[in-house]
Write a protein that holds these residues in place. Structure first.
Motif, PDB file in Angstrom:
ATOM      1  N   LEU A  64       0.820  -1.204   0.000  1.00  0.00           N
ATOM      2  CA  LEU A  64       0.000   0.000   0.000  1.00  0.00           C
ATOM      3  C   LEU A  64       0.860   1.263   0.000  1.00  0.00           C
ATOM      4  O   LEU A  64       0.550   2.241  -0.663  1.00  0.00           O
ATOM      5  N   PHE A  65       1.955   1.240   0.736  1.00  0.00           N
ATOM      6  CA  PHE A  65       2.745   2.441   0.880  1.00  0.00           C
ATOM      7  C   PHE A  65       3.675   2.703  -0.276  1.00  0.00           C
ATOM      8  O   PHE A  65       3.763   3.796  -0.790  1.00  0.00           O
ATOM      9  N   PHE A  67      -4.757   9.921  -2.471  1.00  0.00           N
ATOM     10  CA  PHE A  67      -4.484  10.567  -1.191  1.00  0.00           C
ATOM     11  C   PHE A  67      -3.073  11.126  -1.086  1.00  0.00           C
ATOM     12  O   PHE A  67      -2.431  11.020  -0.049  1.00  0.00           O
ATOM     13  N   ILE A 107      -5.529   3.662   7.089  1.00  0.00           N
ATOM     14  CA  ILE A 107      -4.376   4.222   6.379  1.00  0.00           C
ATOM     15  C   ILE A 107      -4.828   5.286   5.395  1.00  0.00           C
ATOM     16  O   ILE A 107      -4.214   6.357   5.277  1.00  0.00           O
ATOM     17  N   CYS A 108      -5.909   5.007   4.678  1.00  0.00           N
ATOM     18  CA  CYS A 108      -6.424   6.012   3.736  1.00  0.00           C
ATOM     19  C   CYS A 108      -6.836   7.276   4.470  1.00  0.00           C
ATOM     20  O   CYS A 108      -6.633   8.390   3.979  1.00  0.00           O
ATOM     21  N   GLY A 156      -3.958   9.304   4.924  1.00  0.00           N
ATOM     22  CA  GLY A 156      -3.602   9.911   3.654  1.00  0.00           C
ATOM     23  C   GLY A 156      -4.412  11.162   3.391  1.00  0.00           C
ATOM     24  O   GLY A 156      -3.895  12.186   2.954  1.00  0.00           O
ATOM     25  N   LEU A 157      -5.713  11.073   3.701  1.00  0.00           N
ATOM     26  CA  LEU A 157      -6.582  12.234   3.526  1.00  0.00           C
ATOM     27  C   LEU A 157      -6.126  13.398   4.384  1.00  0.00           C
ATOM     28  O   LEU A 157      -6.305  14.562   4.033  1.00  0.00           O
TER      29      LEU A 157
END
Lengths: 223, 459
Positions: free
Chosen positions: A7-8, A75, B397-398, B401-402
């Motif tokens: 994911l990262f 994001f 995690i998202c 990110g936001l």
């Protein structure tokens, strides 16, 4: 398979700070180049030009790495476009330094003694401007750490706040030198004048690119 | 004889639990290992302990849902007896179905792990059990209300994880990272974070429920208002104590902070958060054990109930009466151990790939994500709803990110997660149906009937 790792992926902010460092190394060679030119030490110019070339090449490599490793991502803390433009602009700074070095290298141009100090003043100003920018962009990782907000962001924005005024000042200084050059044009041969102009053009290119990069950095932070 | 059948089923449960540990463990401790706060071996040990603890202490709620909530025995009985089956056969079909569901889900998960696909163990088991239900007695036998609640939770939990992580990280950014002296703020707020983590975990264990009753029983206390207040106080007390302890530890370890450059300060802040992210990852491991052990244990517990109370099949009011109130301790432990084995063997390999430093997965981000994921998963665990821990973590995690805390999230992987998410439920339903039909055709259920009847007569 690790969800977290996949994911990262890789962050561009570390490499961006590295790119800034490389460009900074280029910028720091402008003054030595000018001094060598004033002294007429062409060997020295050759040596420094080699160094500039090397740094610029390494900066390019980092730039390509960043572009390659930045596939589509959600994001992102900054706009992808802003990041691309910023990288391109910062690279311009190095390119202009490279141009300057090459101009000094390809012809043994003599700096007229009455112009020496003005050239020095101009170069110092340009370098000061670019250094301010570079010090700011090297903070890229710290900015990312602080999620582009808070005290860190404020400090960086303050530092790049003076860039547009600095660029305006650079323009003024350039006009001053040009005027002086043309006031003593009878003492100079035409090709030398051409090369003076080329030198001034590339140096002001550095200033412009620095100011532009600073603008884009501000855009990235404010989003 | 019936013990042998139970033994085989227990083995299936272990296989499933193994897959759960293999698939998910790296996500639980991934934040701590990936941000280099702890190396792999100690992470494995304490993570495994937390998984087991979560499974045993809080695992019963979701296990109950998977045991008797999706295919309720009474609806199954009504539906099948209408087509002329007797009680013994129905009990046998139920047990067989549970075993087939376990096998089906396990096989699918094993395949997914082999192909490095991010599958959800929860989706797998729910799909498998539902599949068996449909094929054995038709659509009506499935408790669709429960399924709807579960599917809704599958959507809500990642969103909740995202929302909480967003808020928590924004808080970190404002209170700590954005300050002029982040280190000072970090020292100030770190105990608070420990407090909240302890609170979340302890609440999930001690808020009413069977653990409280067990503790109360040994002290001779009765459940009721007074006990609730005592428990609430205990939770607060233990959390506050851990917070104070951490405060002392931090003060001891850090010398004079001074006015160093911000970059240096950030480094120290992340160092302070190092132990915090270990604790938070442990709470995710705990939460994972609490919610996911059910995926292996629920079906097993269902069929164990039937086999152990074979003697009552004849006389009971309905087959539903065979279902015990709680999942037995040994079954929860079995599932927990299975998860630990899977975690330690396969999870180790996966953690090694996480082992390199992921630059923007710093401890501060890890703590925010873990806190969001753990609290969401534990909340749903107490509500008895099976959700996907992995998806909740991805959501968290998202969320960060936001909040501009990351350098973005890989879009391709997100796409893959969605895709696997979409096909897991129908896929495991399909596999479980196939296995069940094969077993039924081979007459395994009739064999079960024989075993049950023998067991009832005490042979």
């Amino acid at each position: 398979m690790s969800l977290i790792k996949e994911l990262f992926g890789k962050s561009p902010f570390g490499p961006l700070a590295q790119h800034a460092k490389k460009v900074h190394e280029c910028v720091q060679l402008i003054c030595p180049l000018m001094e060598a030119c004033i002294k007429g030490d062409h060997e020295e110019i050759h040596r420094i030009q080699d160094q500039v070339s090397k740094h610029e090449y390494e900066a390019d490599k980092i730039k390509h790495e960043i572009r390659e490793q930045l596939p589509r991502r959600y994001f992102m803390p900054v706009e992808r476009e802003d990041l691309d433009n910023f990288l391109h602009s910062q690279d311009e700074v190095a390119d202009c330094v490279q141009d300057f070095a090459v101009i000094l290298f390809i012809r043994k141009t003599i700096i007229h003694p009455s112009l020496a100090n003005e050239f020095r003043e101009f170069v110092n100003h340009i370098v000061g401007l670019s250094q301010t920018l570079m010090n700011a962009t090297e903070e890229m990782q710290a900015l990312a750490e602080a999620s582009f907000g808070g005290a860190e962001a404020k400090s960086v924005l303050e530092r790049i706040g003076g860039l547009s005024e600095g660029e305006w000042m650079a323009d003024r200084l350039q006009r001053k030198i040009s005027k002086h050059i043309y006031s003593i044009e009878d003492e100079l041969d035409p090709i030398t004048i051409i090369f003076y102009e080329k030198m001034l053009h590339s140096l002001s290119g550095v200033a412009n690119a620095a100011e532009n990069t600073g603008d884009l950095l501000r855009q990235m932070i404010i989003k | 004889m019936h013990l042998i059948v139970i033994g085989v089923a227990a083995f299936m449960c272990l296989y499933m639990a193994f897959n759960i540990g293999a698939n998910d463990f790296a996500n639980s401790m991934g934040d701590a290992v990936g941000s280099k706060a702890i190396s792999i071996r100690p992470a494995l040990i304490i993570g495994a302990i937390c998984e087991l603890a979560g499974a045993v202490l809080v695992g019963t709620y979701v296990s109950n849902t998977l045991r008797k909530g999706i295919i309720p025995l009474d609806t199954l009985e009504n539906s099948l007896s209408a087509s002329g089956m007797d009680r013994w056969e129905i009990a046998a079909i139920f047990s067989l179905g549970m075993i087939c569901a376990l096998l089906g889900a396990s096989l699918w998960l094993h395949l997914a792990t082999k192909f490095s696909m991010p599958a959800s163990t929860t989706h797998a088991v729910v799909g498998a059990v539902t599949g068996f239900g449909i094929i054995s007695a038709g659509w009506a036998v499935v408790n669709w209300g429960q399924i709807a609640k579960i599917v809704l939770s599958w959507i809500i939990s990642p969103l909740a994880g995202a929302a909480i992580a967003f808020m928590v990280f924004k808080l970190f950014a404002r209170l700590i990272l954005g300050q002029r002296t982040p280190v000072r703020s970090a020292i100030k707020y770190a105990p608070g974070i420990v407090f909240i983590l302890a609170l979340v975990v302890l609440f999930s264990i001690l808020y009413k429920g069977h653990v409280v009753e067990a503790i109360a029983g040994s002290f001779g206390l009765e459940p009721g208002r007074k006990l609730d207040i005592i428990m609430f106080g205990a939770v607060l007390f233990i959390s506050a104590t851990s917070a104070l302890l951490s405060k002392l530890l931090i003060k001891k370890n850090l010398q004079d902070v001074g006015e160093s450059r911000l970059t240096e300060q950030f480094r120290r802040v992340e160092r302070i958060f190092g132990p915090l992210v270990i604790i938070s990852s442990c709470s995710v491991a705990f939460a994972h054990g609490a919610n996911d052990v059910a995926n292996a244990v629920g079906p097993l517990a269902g069929m164990v109930d039937v086999f152990m109370s074979a003697a009552e099949i004849e006389g009971a009011e309905g087959l539903q009466a065979l279902m015990s109130d709680f999942v037995p301790f040994w079954i929860l432990t079995l599932g927990g151990v299975g998860i630990v084995i899977g975690a330690v063997t396969y999870g180790y390999k996966v953690l090694q790939t996480v082992g390199f430093s992921i630059t923007e997965l710093t401890p501060t981000r890890g703590v925010a994500a873990d806190l969001a994921a753990a609290s969401t998963v534990l909340l749903f665990s107490r509500l008895g709803v099976p959700i996907s821990t992995s998806h909740t973590l991805v959501g968290a995690i998202c969320g960060i990110g936001l909040a501009r805390g990351l350098a973005g999230v890989n879009a391709k992987i997100m796409g893959r997660i969605f895709m696997v998410w979409a096909i897991t439920v129908p896929a495991t339903a399909f596999v479980s149906i196939i296995i069940f039909l094969i077993a039924k055709h081979a007459g395994v259920h009739l064999f079960f009937v024989e075993v049950l009847q023998n067991a009832a007569q005490g042979i």
